[in-house]
Structures are given as structure tokens and as C-alpha cells.
Write a protein that holds these residues in place. Structure first.
Motif, PDB file in Angstrom:
ATOM      1  N   HIS B 235       0.846  -1.178   0.000  1.00 32.16           N
ATOM      2  CA  HIS B 235       0.000   0.000   0.000  1.00 32.16           C
ATOM      3  C   HIS B 235       0.882   1.229   0.000  1.00 32.16           C
ATOM      4  O   HIS B 235       2.063   1.171   0.299  1.00 32.16           O
ATOM      5  N   SER B 236       0.267   2.342  -0.296  1.00 34.37           N
ATOM      6  CA  SER B 236       1.000   3.585  -0.238  1.00 34.37           C
ATOM      7  C   SER B 236       1.410   3.867   1.199  1.00 34.37           C
ATOM      8  O   SER B 236       0.602   3.729   2.109  1.00 34.37           O
ATOM      9  N   GLU B 237       2.637   4.238   1.362  1.00 35.87           N
ATOM     10  CA  GLU B 237       3.111   4.472   2.714  1.00 35.87           C
ATOM     11  C   GLU B 237       3.992   5.708   2.677  1.00 35.87           C
ATOM     12  O   GLU B 237       4.948   5.778   1.918  1.00 35.87           O
ATOM     13  N   MET B 238       3.651   6.694   3.503  1.00 35.48           N
ATOM     14  CA  MET B 238       4.505   7.868   3.594  1.00 35.48           C
ATOM     15  C   MET B 238       5.540   7.581   4.669  1.00 35.48           C
ATOM     16  O   MET B 238       5.196   7.225   5.799  1.00 35.48           O
ATOM     17  N   LEU B 239       6.790   7.708   4.270  1.00 32.71           N
ATOM     18  CA  LEU B 239       7.841   7.453   5.250  1.00 32.71           C
ATOM     19  C   LEU B 239       8.122   8.746   6.011  1.00 32.71           C
ATOM     20  O   LEU B 239       8.229   9.816   5.413  1.00 32.71           O
ATOM     21  N   GLU B 244      16.553  13.886   7.559  1.00 41.45           N
ATOM     22  CA  GLU B 244      16.655  13.350   6.211  1.00 41.45           C
ATOM     23  C   GLU B 244      17.539  12.119   6.185  1.00 41.45           C
ATOM     24  O   GLU B 244      17.318  11.187   5.415  1.00 41.45           O
ATOM     25  N   ASP B 245      18.527  12.125   7.049  1.00 40.09           N
ATOM     26  CA  ASP B 245      19.421  10.980   7.167  1.00 40.09           C
ATOM     27  C   ASP B 245      18.626   9.737   7.568  1.00 40.09           C
ATOM     28  O   ASP B 245      18.728   8.682   6.956  1.00 40.09           O
ATOM     29  N   LEU B 247      15.510   9.326   7.281  1.00 44.35           N
ATOM     30  CA  LEU B 247      14.536   9.034   6.231  1.00 44.35           C
ATOM     31  C   LEU B 247      15.152   8.112   5.182  1.00 44.35           C
ATOM     32  O   LEU B 247      14.542   7.136   4.729  1.00 44.35           O
ATOM     33  N   CYS B 248      16.394   8.409   4.816  1.00 45.18           N
ATOM     34  CA  CYS B 248      17.096   7.584   3.838  1.00 45.18           C
ATOM     35  C   CYS B 248      17.298   6.173   4.376  1.00 45.18           C
ATOM     36  O   CYS B 248      17.105   5.183   3.660  1.00 45.18           O
ATOM     37  N   ASP B 249      17.684   6.078   5.640  1.00 44.14           N
ATOM     38  CA  ASP B 249      17.877   4.748   6.236  1.00 44.14           C
ATOM     39  C   ASP B 249      16.581   3.954   6.218  1.00 44.14           C
ATOM     40  O   ASP B 249      16.567   2.762   5.933  1.00 44.14           O
ATOM     41  N   LEU B 251      14.112   4.242   4.136  1.00 45.87           N
ATOM     42  CA  LEU B 251      13.821   3.804   2.771  1.00 45.87           C
ATOM     43  C   LEU B 251      14.699   2.621   2.396  1.00 45.87           C
ATOM     44  O   LEU B 251      14.223   1.629   1.825  1.00 45.87           O
ATOM     45  N   ILE B 252      15.969   2.704   2.736  1.00 44.10           N
ATOM     46  CA  ILE B 252      16.878   1.610   2.397  1.00 44.10           C
ATOM     47  C   ILE B 252      16.409   0.321   3.066  1.00 44.10           C
ATOM     48  O   ILE B 252      16.398  -0.749   2.452  1.00 44.10           O
ATOM     49  N   LYS B 254      13.363  -0.467   3.799  1.00 43.30           N
ATOM     50  CA  LYS B 254      12.178  -0.936   3.057  1.00 43.30           C
ATOM     51  C   LYS B 254      12.582  -1.627   1.760  1.00 43.30           C
ATOM     52  O   LYS B 254      12.039  -2.650   1.378  1.00 43.30           O
ATOM     53  N   LEU B 255      13.553  -1.025   1.079  1.00 41.53           N
ATOM     54  CA  LEU B 255      13.978  -1.596  -0.197  1.00 41.53           C
ATOM     55  C   LEU B 255      14.687  -2.927   0.010  1.00 41.53           C
ATOM     56  O   LEU B 255      14.602  -3.822  -0.826  1.00 41.53           O
TER      57      LEU B 255
END
Lengths: 408, 261, 682
Positions: B235-239, B244-245, B247-249, B251-252, B254-255
Motif C-alpha cells: 500500500h502507499s506508505e509515507m515514510l 533526512e538521514d 529518512l534515507c535509512d 527507505l533503504i 524498506k527496499l
């Protein structure tokens, strides 16, 4: 041969209607009725509390094979240039569990040229036996030669279950084997288990583009065969102490009888910007602010091992050449990962990429429509986020692979 | 050169939705299309004909409505079309389907058979090899390019991990093609009009001498035990993260979960 | 008694008439190569058109130079009438032509008009050769025509003055004239015989010039003096949005689709080329041309197509061919051996004669037709040639192919999931027609209104406003399919009919009578193009319905609580609501209702509005050539210093929004449909 409702048992409860994936049943006059659209899939048969639904088959003269003669779980060990494919290890791990449940042996079937050393790895991952066909004839995977070996082995050793990786090769010859030995084959499974009542292999797989899952049985034919999607089954930790029996085998075919020959293998011939074939795409849009920032996109794409794209706004503005354009009037893409940076998500862009498996959106406007379709949304300034991300991914890739190989 | 191209009419699976209440497929009104891989097979067959001559027959198995799919093939440029259609084919799995199609191919006569890599509603990729086996033909799957054509063999590129194999294949043969074999042409208006006016040959099980025990449900070793809706869908998920640091972690992470990294 | 000079004159006149008739006959034979088309119906309406467009020069007089042309037009008629007494009295000195020859009022009018024409010609000379506007050609032909007309007028003056001088300065017929008496002093000191000789010499000179002009007409652009009135009479009586001719590709299976050879245009389309006066008004309003694309609407009509028509028509007539459609290559090469000029027979309009880039540059905005004083129809020709390119030759841009494919499989050009068509309305409580019960209006949402983010906001606003006004309406939801506007304008009549027939069948099955839509393109297609396929509906634009509801007092808006900041709204008229439907009032009226609004008018507005660049399937084509039209239009809008650009079409909305983002990302200029702004006042 069709679906039959036994009127004397049906009370029109409607359970079957809910279960039918094709909407091929309706209740008429208090009775379930079969419509034209029925595909005889049988999904309704089991849910009927009154056992009022039957799939009528032609009476068989006799079971085509004596199913009780078939014992053991086999895994096709796909290897390339002396390295076992990851999926084969996954299948050994999964096959081990199935074999234990059936109280049977797990065997690997290994074909190749000079690959005997690989048997140790098979044992380490759970095989009790390895059927080994080691000859120059089997150096490259070839449909005819590999099919022949498997079919001879099946006829001689009668396994109950065979698992193949759902790779190009696995899918290529498993289907042929199924026809030659006249048995069922379930493609691209994502789940396997043993039915506690019947001992049959329950093979679960996605259908209709992943919209539904179907569980498939092969009750009257042997072996029960499935190709299994890579990266779905977990690889168990190897046990280097384990060993087992090697059974050497050669097929019947000679080189002349084989329809194909592999003349050459060309690797890494993936061209620079091929958006349509790319597994990973990073695209930039108007939010970049100017052509001088496009390198952020290129660098992230490179770090991810992907390709850099762009939205129409960025192309129209002259920041990025047109061949990189993704969208309605550009290229239509469906990568595994699509990273949209500074792209608001105009329909013209969405039309070109909305079937991507995972969409990551980076935008400083939390109301940007791109977030409606993004799998993961990041609100923020791409000019700071992208370099950070690139740096972290590079670092990960340098240290990462070993960790992943072992898996959990 | 007699060329047969096998096509399947499929529901446009991208338009199949799940009824959130009843948990069943909403198929009502979902457009039927030619399986996209098969469209590429048609394209490959037509390009082959354009270069080397021959006659292209499109073959399909399905209900009478599958005629529409064959008309599309005719519109693209196929010379003839055959539909095998019979109530007795219903419920066929890949084994029974490939048997029936193989009988039809045998009746049409073919030196070269084109199939799509797989169908988008079944994703099995098994019918092509099945047909080849029933007819004892050489097969090459995952074909991305036909490089050379000779009297008794072809040179084709077969996609493999990270590249391709150059394969020499004896003819007659069956080729199952990747989408990269060629973007299917959009039928010209003239072709579409012509296709409306072309007769489509229809054969029943009896016409192709397919014994009842080998077709449809009876000829199918596999059975569907149950069909259910998968639970896990992205589903759509807002991280969100404090920096910002972070935030990147996030996302990584999740990927990596999604096995992209 | 006929004098010898009378005989010579009659011989000359007969020769001129012969040449004139021969030339006309040649043109006639070429014109009749064209395909049939019925333009002979409704003579009453046609005569009215004729009066308005030709006699009153209705389209001409909207600009200063057009007023001059009105004088020239009437001056020409009176000069022609004046030729009757002038010539006849020259041969029969004692004869007076009744009604004209002795009528002082006739000579007064003629005299004034001659003066005005002369002034006009000088203005024309200055404009054409000194001011040198782009829209005019500076050809020798134009110079010759001016010289001939001046010669006709001046020689007439001198003849009249001489006549007056001979009569001792008093002639009853000339008593109200100005120019003749003014010139009489020229003859002071000449004997009557001398004056007579001068008069007779002038008369012969006049005859030669006049007959020369007469002969020159059918072979020059001045053929328009004959063809334009015909074109005025035969002008299309259908509204501009309904002029595309139906074509059933299944019924016409054996024939060539569209127009790929000049003789497949209808006679009326060919007549356009003869009617063109080369005024270049179309050039000044064509967005494709002004943005530097290779389409030149004037050139297309009066050069490209005309020259090819004359060249090919001549060869066709020479070889007695009425069509080249069945001309086999063998036959053509046989012809070529005896006649090298036959090469023209093998030329295709597509590519050989007319460039494909020009063909696809047209946005079908209709500005050219709107301004054309001789009722030429540019757009239909372009659609006909596009039909040939798409349906017959299968030659068109790949991105258009994709849009066609998407419509075919997903029923919208973006290829968005068909089942998501009504997703925008999920939260809005809009009934679907199939379970709506008694409703008055069908709200036809259109593809953009269903899928495009900005246009979806318009759809939502329309729904909320209609709900507030208590209008009972419903939508079709997933059952609605692309109306086919762009497909038809792209020349794909086959796919257009597929879509249109399905829509018409559904609308008729549901008994839909009244339709409101927020898309002027859908509006035009449903209203003007579906009747041919059996769908007759009353269709109006949402701004029209909303304005009607306001006037009826059904739609009440509350003023905002806080005083809103002043809004300066530049109004952009869409081509398909404006020129096609002639609706300019409703959008302005609605925008004026927003408190604190000042309506700004752009220089190009209303029926002279400038296209956003997306019509005529351009929305689905890349704009590779020239400047981007939407940027030009946004620049025009920004010149008025607006805070908001008011639009009324989803295409315009997209194009203007894109343009604003590119040109003025920081100025905070909003692009909005009136409905969106009004819905904020609910």
C-alpha cells in the motif's frame, strides 16, 4: 464433464457464490445454478457445506499410474559455470521439509560437465542423494538432453515430488517432462505444503496477474511437479558435515539427436540507456530546478545499478534529452523499482510508469499526486535527500553482498 | 514456410479487481485482450514472413468469443485464423491445452510455431513447451531475436541470466518469444477492416480428433483446490523520520525488505 | 450605324470574351474533377450568407483594411456598371444607356467610389510594399493588378473630363460628379478636335486595359472576384465543430480512405483555392504558424494545393482521366513515355505535395476559418489528409499510435485502468446512471475529468455546485468511454466510430436526453458529431448550466467571510467552447461573481482567441517544431498581469498550467476553471 449441482442437497446458502472467482454461479429458485462462464476450476466444490457440488469427470478405466510406487522428493539443481543457482539451494531447503513430512528421501538432480564437486553443496543443504549426469553433452542447459535425463530418471526411480526453479531453464524443460511422463505441473509456485489428510502436495501460486492465489493439487498422476519462484523460499543454513550418495547416470541421447546447440553465451550486453528493459529507474522532473542538478539522478541510478529517466517537464525544459523521457508520449516502463524525484505526478507521466512494482517518490510538496501511487513516499528536498541516499547505497553495496548470500 | 502462431484471449489482468466485500474477482466488463506476449509472437511471425516469406496462421483455443482475439491477429496481418472451441475443452490445464493445440497444429501443418513466453492470466509458460513435446519438435523458449534462417536450422538468441545464449536450433521448431522480440504493430485501419471480413475456421474436438479423455478437465492432471485473495499487497506508505538521514535509512530498510537491495 | 471602330471594338471584345470563357471553362473542367458534395440545399440561408459575407463583406470589415476592401468591392461593381455607358457610348456616340448613362446619381456614386478605390489602392500599395506585413505576398501579379485597376480608373476620369470639356463644362449626367469637372482645366487651350482625339485615344487605351484586366482575371489570384462570391453562397451551413464529414471505413472498404490525391477533395474544397484572395488573415491567427511550425494555412490554400491542382488537373484532362486512383504503375509509366508532365499524376498529397509536419501541426482551433472572408474551410482539408495518412497509409507518429491503442484497450488515451474511471467521485456521493432513478442531466465527465488531477478538481467542483443547486444528475462511471474527439481529428475514423457507436448505444439505451460536460471537446463531439451516428442529445457546457442556475436563482453562493484579496482574472477562451459553440458570456459571468474580481481581457480573445496548443490531437503528440504554443499563450496572458488565468477546458487547463510552471513558477499565478473558484463559495 462439468460442474453439477445436486438439487436434493443444495439449500441455496450461497457459500459457493462467494467463493467462485468467476462469478459463474447464481442462486435461482433457492438453488445454486451454474452459468456459462464456469471454467470448472472446482473452487466451489470444497466450500459447499452440503457436498452438493460435484465435478463430473469421465470415469477412468484405471489410475494412470500406481501412485504408491512413487517415493521421495527431488530438486533439480540448476547450475551455471560450476556454480549452483541460489534458487536450487532454496528448493533444497524447502524440499528437505517436504521430504521430512513425507518420511522420504530428498534427492538433487545435477546435470553438467565437470560438476561433481557441487554434490557436496547439495548434501550440505539437505540432499540425501544426488543423481548426477556429468558429461560434456550436458555442459550447457539444452531442452532435449536435460528432458531426456530427467524422464529416464523418473521412469526408473519414480519420485513422488519434483521441484524446479521457475527460471527460464526450469520452466523450459519441466513442461516438456510433464507431457512426456503424463503428469501435472504447477508453474511459478510461491507456497508448498503437504495436505495433512491426503498427503498430496499443495502448490500455491498467484493467478490473474497476482490478483488471486490458487492452490493446485495433482491427485492421480506422479510425480507431482512444480516450478518455484526464486527468492520466495528461505535458504536454510548449510551443514558442511552432511554427506550422501551419488548416483551416476547418463541419458540416452547422442549429440545428433539433440535439436539445439549453444554456440555462444553473451553476457553483460545490456546497453546504456534502455529504459524499457531496466529493472531500476530513477527519474527527475521539474523539481530538479535545472539541468545542473540532473547528475543527482544519474548518480543515484548508477548506485542502484539502474538507469536514469526523466519526466516530460524536464525534457521539455531542455534539461534532459528526449530519449530519457518516461510517460505517455515517452517510454512506457515497468521496472521493479521506480524512483520519481521532483516529479509531481501528472497523468501523462503516471501513464508511463504506474505498473512499476515499487514506486518511491521524493517531492517537497506533500500534496503532490505522485504520492497517491507511490509505494513509499518521502517528503523533502531532493537536493539533500538524493546525495545522502546515493552515498548510503554505495556504502551498502561495498559491504553488503556477503551478508545477503547467507540469508536468513 | 508454414507458420503457426498460438494466441490466447485473456482478461486484461491489470483491470481485474478484487471486490473488497465479497473477496472475489470483479470480472464484470473487464475487457478481453490478446495475451501481450502472444501479440509479440504474432509480430515475430509477421516479421519472419516479411523477410523469408510464408503463410501465417493464428491459432487459438477458447470460447466462441475468442474469435475477437483472432480478428486482432488478422488485423495485424495474419493470413488465416483457426479457433478450436468445444465445451469439452473446458477446465483444461496446461497439459490438456497443449495437447489440443498440438492436434490443431498438426492438422494445419507447420514448419515453425511461434508462441508468447507465457499468458498473463496464468503465467505458466508451459503450453509452448507442451505443444513442442506433443509434436516432438525442437523448442527454444525466451527467444529475443531470430538472427539467421537456414534451410534446416535457425540461429536465435535466447535470454539467459545476465545476457543471452546464441542457439542453433533444428527446424521444424517451436519458438516461445520474449516481449523484446519486437513491439507488436498496431493494426492498420485497412487491416482491421479486412479482418472484420475474413472467415475464421472453427474446429471442434472431433474435428481435430482429440479423444475426450485427453482434453478438458478429464485430460488435466492438476486440479484447483481453492482460490483465495492474497493478503499482502503493498500500500502507499509515507515514510516519516526526524531527519533526512534517518529518512534515507528508513527507505533503504524498506527496499532491502522488498529485496531490491 | 456601326462605325469601323465599333467593328474593331467588337472584334476585340469577342476575342477577350473568348479568352475569358476559355480560361473559365478550363477552371471549370478542373474544378469538376473534385468529388461530389451537396451544397445546393437551403437556398434561403445561402442567400442570406451571401448577402452578409459578400455584399456586406461581413468578415472583411472587422479591420480597417477590410473597410477599404468594401469600397473596392463596391467601387469595382460601379466601375463595371460604368463600363456599360462608357463602352457603348464610345461605339454609338449618340446612344445613351438608360438608367445609367444619363443618371447623375449613378455617376455621383461611381465618382465617390472611384476616389475611395484610388485612395484605397494607394493605402494598399503603401501597406504591401512599404509596411510589408508578413501576411501579404509582394508579387508582380499584385503590382500588375493594382496598375491595371488604376489605369482603368484614371483613363475613365480622363475620358469623362474630356467629354465634359467638349460639352462646354456642363453635362446633366455629370452634374453631381467631383472628379470630372476638376480635370476639365487640363484641356484648357486645346481645340475641340484635339480634345476629341485625346478622348478617343484614351477610350482605346481604356478598352485595351479593361479587356486586358478582364482576360487576366481567371488566370490570376483575381479569380477570387468570381470564385469568392460563389464560395460565399456555398459556404458551410453547419457549425464549425460539425464540419467533419462522416466516413464509414467498413462500407468504404475497397476505396482510398481520406484524401491523398487532389481530385479526391470535393469540388467545394477545390473551389476554396480559387476563392482565396491571398489576404493572409488566416496566417495572422494560426497558432501553428505563429509558433514557427511549418503549417501555413494561406500557402496551403492559395499555393500548395492550388498549384498542384492546376498542374495535375491540366494533365488529367489532357489524358481524359477523371481519377488517378486506379492508375496502375504500368499505365503511369506508359503515360510518362509520351508525356513527361504526367509525373505529377504519381504525386501523393501526403509528403510529395503537402508536408507531413505541416499536416500534423494543426490544432483544429478554427481561427483561420473564423477570420476567412471568403468562407474557406481549412480544417476539413487537413482532417481529410490526416485520414489518408492514418487510415490509408498507416503513417503517423508513434505516440499517437500509443494513444489509439490506449483508447482501444482502456477507453482513455492515457491508458489508465478502465475500472478507475469513477474513482474521482468516490467521496462525492454521485449516483451512477444505472442505479440513479429519475435524473435530469447526465454529467459526462470525459477522460481528463476522470483521470487528470487538475481536471478532476473541476469535476468535483461541478458535482458540488450541481448538488448545491439541487440538480438531479448522474454519471456513467466505468461505462463512459472516450468520446473520440481527438481520434477523429487525428484522422482515425475507424476507432472514432468504434468509440462513438458504443457511447451512443449506451446513451440511447439509458434514454439520456440532457447532458452537461466540463469538456468543450466532449461537448462538441456529443452535440455535433454523435447525431450522425444516431445519438441526439441536448448538450451544454458546465459554465452554461451553472450560469443558467445562477440566473434562475437556484445556485446561491455565500460571500467569503474574510475579504478576499483582489483577483485579476485573465480570461482564456477555449476554441471548442468559443468558436465552436459561440459561448463567451457564461465563463465571464461566472468569474465576475467571485468577490473582488477584475476581469482582464487579452488582446486575442473571444472568437479571436489563441489556442492553447492541445486541440486536434496535438495533446497526444510531441511538439518538436517551433516554439511551444502553450508558452506563447501563457505569455499573452501574463502580459495582463493576472493573479489567475480563467480557463474552461481541461486541455487548456493542462497546457496553461504547464506553461505557467515553466514561465512564471514564482509568480503564484493560478490557472482555474470558474467552477473550482465558485465551489469555494459554497
Amino acid at each position: 464433464m462439468s460442474l453439477k449441482i445436486r438439487a436434493e442437497l443444495c439449500d441455496g446458502c450461497g457459500n459457493c457464490l462467494e467463493r467462485c472467482p468467476f462469478g459463474a454461479l447464481e442462486i435461482k429458485g433457492g438453488l445454486a445454478t451454474v452459468l456459462e462462464t464456469c471454467t470448472s476450476c472446482g473452487a466451489c466444490v470444497r466450500v459447499c457445506p452440503h457436498k452438493a457440488i460435484e465435478l463430473i469427470r469421465q470415469p477412468r478405466k484405471a489410475a494412470p499410474v500406481k501412485i504408491q510406487d512413487y517415493r521421495g522428493v527431488w530438486v533439480f539443481i540448476e547450475q551455471h559455470e560450476g556454480r549452483i543457482d541460489q534458487v536450487a539451494l532454496e528448493l533444497l531447503s524447502e524440499g528437505r521439509k517436504l521430504a521430512d513430512e513425507r518420511g522420504a528421501e530428498l534427492a538433487g538432480v545435477l546435470l553438467g560437465s565437470g560438476v561433481e564437486a557441487l554434490t557436496a553443496e547439495c548434501f550440505a543443504y539437505g540432499a540425501d542423494k544426488v543423481y548426477l549426469a556429468d558429461a560434456p553433452l550436458y555442459e550447457h542447459y539444452r531442452t532435449d538432453a536435460y528432458t531426456d535425463v530427467l524422464v529416464q530418471l523418473i521412469r526408473r526411480y519414480k519420485p513422488e515430488i519434483i521441484l524446479y526453479g521457475a527460471t527460464n531453464n526450469g520452466r523450459d524443460f519441466a513442461a516438456r517432462i510433464a507431457v512426456r511422463v503424463n503428469t501435472g505441473l504447477t508453474a511459478d509456485c510461491t507456497g508448498l505444503s503437504i495436505d495433512p489428510e491426503t498427503g498430496l502436495l499443495r502448490q500455491t501460486r498467484p493467478a490473474f496477474g497476482g490478483n488471486v492465489m490458487a492452490t493446485i493439487l495433482c491427485p492421480n498422476h506422479r510425480p507431482q511437479m512444480a516450478t518455484v519462484r526464486p527468492k520466495v523460499m528461505k535458504t536454510a543454513a548449510p551443514d558442511p558435515e552432511r554427506s550422501g550418495e551419488i548416483i551416476r547416470f547418463t541419458g540416452r541421447l547422442s549429440e545428433e539427436q539433440i535439436g539445439t546447440r549453444v554456440l555462444d553465451i553473451v553476457r553483460g550486453a545490456v546497453s546504456g540507456v534502455n529504459l524499457q528493459d531496466a529493472e531500476i529507474i530513477v527519474s527527475g522532473g521539474r523539481g530538479l530546478g535545472g539541468p545542473e542538478h540532473y547528475h543527482l539522478i544519474e548518480e543515484l541510478a548508477e548506485a542502484l545499478g539502474g538507469v536514469a529517466g526523466a519526466s516530460r517537464a524536464a525534457v521539455d525544459a531542455g534539461w534532459v534529452p528526449q530519449y530519457r523521457q518516461v510517460g505517455q508520449t515517452g517510454k512506457t516502463v515497468a521496472p521493479r523499482l521506480y524512483v520519481a524525484c521532483g516529479i509531481s505526478g501528472a497523468i501523462q507521466h503516471l501513464a508511463g510508469m504506474n505498473t512499476s512494482e515499487i514506486i518511491v517518490a521524493v517531492n517537497n510538496d506533500p500534496a503532490a499526486p505522485i504520492f497517491n501511487i507511490a509505494t513509499f513516499g518521502l517528503v523533502g528536498d531532493l537536493h539533500t535527500i538524493l546525495p545522502l541516499l546515493t552515498q548510503k547505497i554505495r556504502a551498502l553495496k561495498q559491504s553488503g553482498p556477503a551478508e545477503k548470500k547467507v540469508g536468513a | 514456410m508454414r507458420i503457426v502462431v498460438c494466441v490466447k484471449q485473456v482478461p486484461d489482468t491489470t483491470e481485474v479487481k478484487i471486490d473488497p466485500v465479497k473477496n472475489t474477482l470483479i470480472r464484470d466488463g473487464v475487457p478481453s485482450i490478446v495475451n501481450p506476449f502472444d501479440e509479440c509472437a504474432v509480430e515475430a511471425a509477421l516479421r519472419f514472413r516479411e523477410e523469408h516469406g510464408g503463410r501465417v496462421t493464428a491459432l487459438s483455443m477458447g470460447p466462441p468469443q475468442a474469435e475477437t482475439a483472432l480478428r486482432k491477429c488478422l488485423a495485424m496481418g495474419a493470413d488465416a485464423a483457426v479457433l478450436i472451441s468445444d465445451r469439452a475443452f473446458a477446465g483444461a490445464d496446461t497439459l490438456a491445452t497443449s495437447f489440443a493445440l498440438a492436434r490443431a497444429v498438426a492438422k494445419i501443418g507447420a514448419d515453425l510455431i511461434f508462441c508468447g513466453k507465457m499468458a498473463i492470466d496464468g503465467d505458466t509458460a508451459q503450453v509452448g513447451p507442451g505443444i513442442a513435446e506433443h509434436l516432438s519438435l525442437t523448442q527454444v523458449t525466451n527467444v529475443q531475436k531470430i538472427k539467421e534462417v537456414h534451410a534446416d536450422h535457425l540461429l536465435v538468441e535466447r535470454v539467459c541470466d545476465g545476457g543471452y545464449e546464441l542457439v542453433r536450433a533444428k527446424t521444424p521448431a517451436l519458438l516461445a518469444v520474449e516481449k523484446t522480440v519486437g513491439e507488436p504493430r498496431y493494426p492498420s485501419v485497412r487491416g482491421s477492416v479486412l479482418a472484420q471480413q475474413t472467415e475464421i475456421t472453427k474446429w471442434s474436438a472431433a474435428d481435430i480428433e482429440a479423444p475426450e479423455e485427453k482434453i478438458g478437465l478429464n485430460g488435466s492432471p492438476t486440479q484447483v483446490m481453492q482460490i483465495f485473495t492474497p493478503e499482502t499487497q503493498l500500500h502507499s506508505e509515507m515514510l516519516e523520520a526526524p531527519s533526512e538521514d534517518a529518512l534515507c535509512d528508513l527507505l533503504i530498510g524498506k527496499l532491502r525488505q522488498a529485496e531490491i537491495l | 450605324m456601326l462605325m469601323p471602330q465599333g467593328i474593331i471594338f467588337l472584334l476585340l471584345a469577342a476575342l477577350a470574351a473568348g479568352i475569358f470563357i476559355r480560361a473559365l471553362r478550363h477552371k471549370w473542367r478542373i474544378l469538376t474533377l473534385g468529388a461530389p458534395e451537396n451544397r445546393f440545399d437551403q437556398p434561403g440561408r445561402r442567400l442570406k450568407n451571401f448577402a452578409a459575407l459578400i455584399l456586406m463583406q461581413g468578415k472583411m470589415v472587422r479591420e480597417f483594411y477590410g473597410v477599404i476592401h468594401l469600397f473596392i468591392f463596391w467601387g469595382f461593381i460601379f466601375i463595371l456598371l460604368g463600363e456599360i455607358p462608357l463602352l457603348l457610348e464610345g461605339i454609338f456616340p449618340n446612344f445613351t444607356v438608360p438608367l445609367l448613362g444619363d443618371n447623375p446619381y449613378f455617376y455621383l456614386i461611381k465618382d465617390v467610389l472611384s476616389l475611395l478605390v484610388t485612395v484605397g489602392l494607394f493605402v494598399g500599395i503603401i501597406r504591401r510594399w512599404v509596411m510589408r506585413p508578413r501576411r501579404l505576398y509582394r508579387t508582380a501579379e499584385a503590382a500588375l493588378v493594382v496598375a491595371l485597376v488604376l489605369a482603368v480608373i484614371v483613363s475613365d476620369w480622363l475620358i469623362g473630363a474630356a467629354k465634359l470639356a467638349l460639352a462646354g463644362g456642363v453635362l446633366p449626367a455629370f452634374r453631381l460628379t467631383v472628379v470630372y469637372p476638376l480635370l476639365v482645366p487640363l484641356f484648357a487651350g486645346l481645340s475641340p478636335d484635339g480634345i476629341a482625339v485625346f478622348q478617343s485615344t484614351m477610350w482605346w487605351l481604356h478598352v485595351l486595359v479593361f479587356l486586358g484586366f478582364f482576360v487576366y482575371i481567371p488566370n490570376s489570384k483575381h479569380l477570387h472576384v468570381l470564385a469568392a462570391p460563389l464560395n460565399g453562397y456555398f459556404a458551410s451551413l453547419t457549425p464549425p465543430g460539425a464540419q467533419i464529414k462522416p466516413l464509414d471505413p467498413l462500407a468504404a472498404a475497397g476505396k482510398e480512405y481520406g484524401v491523398g490525391r487532389i481530385e479526391n477533395f470535393t469540388w467545394k474544397q477545390l473551389l476554396d483555392s480559387f476563392a482565396c484572395g491571398e489576404c493572409g488573415r488566416c496566417l495572422e491567427v494560426c497558432p501553428a504558424n505563429l509558433s514557427g511550425k511549418p503549417l501555413n494555412p494561406k500557402q496551403m490554400i492559395c499555393r500548395t494545393l492550388k498549384e498542384h491542382l492546376l498542374e495535375k488537373g491540366e494533365v488529367m484532362r489532357r489524358h481524359d482521366l477523371s481519377s488517378t486512383e486506379d492508375l496502375s504503375p504500368e499505365k503511369l509509366s506508359a503515360l510518362l513515355r509520351e508525356d513527361p508532365e504526367a509525373a505529377v499524376l504519381g504525386k501523393s498529397l501526403l509528403g510529395d505535395v503537402f508536408s507531413e509536419d505541416a499536416l500534423w501541426a494543426c490544432t483544429t482551433c478554427g481561427a483561420c476559418q473564423e477570420v476567412c472572408p471568403v468562407s474557406n474551410e481549412h480544417v476539413g482539408k487537413i482532417i481529410d489528409m490526416r485520414r489518408f495518412a492514418v487510415m490509408n497509409e498507416d503513417r503517423y507518429a508513434p505516440e499517437l499510435r500509443l494513444a489509439f491503442r490506449n483508447v482501444e484497450s482502456k477507453f482513455n488515451p492515457w491508458g489508465v485502468s478502465w475500472s478507475e474511471r469513477a474513482a474521482w467521485a468516490k467521496q462525492l456521493d454521485v449516483p451512477l446512471w444505472k442505479d440513479a432513478g429519475e435524473v435530469e442531466y447526465l454529467f459526462w465527465v470525459g477522460c481528463a475529468g476522470s483521470f487528470d488531477n487538475s481536471a478532476k478538481r473541476v469535476s468535483e467542483a461541478v458535482v458540488r455546485l450541481l448538488q448545491a443547486a439541487g440538480v438531479r444528475f448522474a454519471i456513467l462511471g466505468r461505462e463512459e468511454k472516450c468520446c473520440g474527439d481527438f481520434i477523429r481529428r487525428a484522422g482515425n475514423e475507424y476507432l472514432f466510430r468504434l468509440m462513438a457507436q458504443e457511447n451512443v448505444a449506451l446513451l440511447n439505451r439509458y434514454g439520456v436526453r440532457k447532458i452537461v460536460t466540463a469538456c468543450p471537446h466532449c461537448l462538441n463531439t456529443l452535440k455535433n458529431e454523435y447525431p450522425d451516428l444516431g445519438g441526439r442529445f441536448e448538450v451544454i457546457h458546465h459554465t452554461q448550466l451553472l450560469w443558467q442556475l445562477v440566473k434562475e436563482g437556484r445556485l446561491k453562493l455565500r460571500p467569503p467571510e474574510t475579504t478576499a484579496p483582489a483577483r485579476r482574472i485573465a480570461v482564456h477562451d477555449s476554441c471548442y467552447l468559443g468558436r465552436c459553440q459561440n459561448e463567451y458570456e457564461a465563463p465571464r459571468a461566472l468569474l465576475s461573481m467571485i468577490p473582488g474580481t477584475q476581469i482582464l481581457e487579452m488582446e486575442r480573445r473571444k472568437d479571436r482567441s489563441f489556442c492553447c496548443g492541445a486541440g486536434g490531437a496535438r495533446m497526444w503528440l510531441e511538439e518538436h517544431l517551433g516554439e511551444r504554443i502553450n508558452l506563447m499563450r501563457v505569455r499573452q496572458a501574463l502580459e495582463t498581469e493576472p493573479t489567475t488565468i480563467g480557463v474552461n477546458c481541461p486541455y487548456c487547463l493542462t497546457m496553461m498550467e504547464d506553461g505557467v510552471k515553466d514561465l512564471a513558477p514564482d509568480r503564484g499565478v493560478e490557472v482555474a476553471d470558474p467552477a473550482v473558484l465558485l465551489a469555494q463559495l459554497l
